[in-house]
Scaffold this active site. Structure first.
Site, PDB file in Angstrom:
ATOM      1  CB  THR A 177      -1.211  -0.137   1.740  1.00  0.00           C
ATOM      2  OG1 THR A 177      -1.678  -1.729   1.473  1.00  0.00           O
ATOM      3  CG2 THR A 177      -1.925   1.254   1.695  1.00  0.00           C
TER       4      THR A 177
ATOM      5  CB  SER B 160       2.770   7.275  -2.279  1.00  0.00           C
ATOM      6  OG  SER B 160       4.171   7.467  -1.939  1.00  0.00           O
TER       7      SER B 160
ATOM      8  CG  ASP C  64       4.308  -3.249   1.661  1.00  0.00           C
ATOM      9  OD1 ASP C  64       3.422  -1.475   1.547  1.00  0.00           O
ATOM     10  OD2 ASP C  64       3.347  -3.315   2.775  1.00  0.00           O
ATOM     11  N   GLY C  65       5.973  -1.321   0.097  1.00  0.00           N
ATOM     12  CA  GLY C  65       6.955   0.429   0.802  1.00  0.00           C
ATOM     13  C   GLY C  65       6.959  -0.029   2.332  1.00  0.00           C
TER      14      GLY C  65
ATOM     15  CG  ASP D  24       5.928   4.721   6.936  1.00  0.00           C
ATOM     16  OD1 ASP D  24       5.595   5.333   6.118  1.00  0.00           O
ATOM     17  OD2 ASP D  24       5.107   3.742   7.316  1.00  0.00           O
TER      18      ASP D  24
ATOM     19  CE  LYS E 172       4.835  -2.844   5.279  1.00  0.00           C
ATOM     20  NZ  LYS E 172       4.579  -1.996   3.986  1.00  0.00           N
TER      21      LYS E 172
ATOM     22  CD  GLU F 268       1.393  -1.935   4.701  1.00  0.00           C
ATOM     23  OE1 GLU F 268       1.221  -0.873   3.783  1.00  0.00           O
ATOM     24  OE2 GLU F 268       1.916  -1.578   5.483  1.00  0.00           O
TER      25      GLU F 268
END
Length: 228
Positions: free
Chosen positions: A28, A30, A84-85, A87, A97, A106
């Site tokens: 999930t 950007s 996945d991304g 933070d 995350k 996630e």
């Protein structure tokens, strides 16, 4: 070069790790938006046969509209690869995350995947976790009591709200407390403590999950691989 362009660089490199026939987990955020676009281009150009599980309705909708077959995690065997991304990612490949509030979904998808790959821009790579507030998903009942316990441990919880001031609700209608800790020298110790706090559904420490990280830089993508 701005952060979005570096995210796109990382995402397009990560899309090259996708192979025909894979059962894929899609995260999930950007950076994942660019990933889904890149994977969909490969599906169209190369005829890849993929099946995917998403960690948010937004990702699922985007992927489905671009021709990627989506299924529910309950109907999937073990996932081959989840991308996945994150933070924050520390030098020893631990992560935070949940900035978007989807940490529970996630983590469920990540832990049901054989491999996890994270994609980030260069600003997300840090020496030590903690500058980014650590999200924890909590149930509404007993929130004040849980908040007091967290405050007593100097974890500085702040109830997440939307830009309009309304409470932020997760996919499961829970709340998010963001812990403004500053630095987390021992994430495994903190993670274990949070695991035992009644009322905490899940925390955003993703520990020993990803072995590969693709970082977007102005000069191009960098692939970081954890020691075996």
């Amino acid at each position: 070069m701005n952060a979005d362009q570096m995210k796109q660089i990382a995402a397009e490199k990560a899309a090259t790790y996708v192979e025909d026939g894979m059962m894929l987990g899609l995260g999930t955020g950007s950076t994942v938006f660019y990933l889904v676009e890149a994977v969909a281009r490969r599906v169209q150009a190369e005829g890849l046969q993929l099946t995917a599980v998403a960690t948010s309705s937004r990702t699922a909708k985007q992927a489905s509209e671009l021709g990627i077959k989506m299924i529910d995690l309950n109907d999937a065997p073990t996932l081959d690869l989840t991308i996945d991304g994150a933070d924050e990612i520390s030098a020893d490949f631990q992560g935070i995350k949940g900035g978007g509030g989807a940490l529970l979904l996630e983590k469920i998808v990540a832990l049901n995947s054989r491999r996890n790959l994270w994609i980030v821009d260069e600003s997300k790579i840090v020496p030590q976790l903690g500058a980014f507030p650590l999200p924890i998903e909590v149930i509404p009942f007993g929130l004040a009591k849980l908040t007091q316990r967290l405050e007593a441990e100097d974890l500085h919880p702040v109830l997440r709200r939307q830009a309009n001031g309304e409470l932020f609700l997760t996919h499961n209608k829970n709340y998010i407390l963001d812990l403004h800790i500053g630095n987390i020298p021992h994430p495994h110790v903190l993670g274990e403590w949070l695991d035992h706090q009644t009322g905490v559904v899940e925390h955003g420490l993703f520990l020993d999950v990803a072995k590969t990280v693709v970082v977007g830089h102005p000069a191009g993508p960098e692939v970081l691989q954890a020691p075996r």
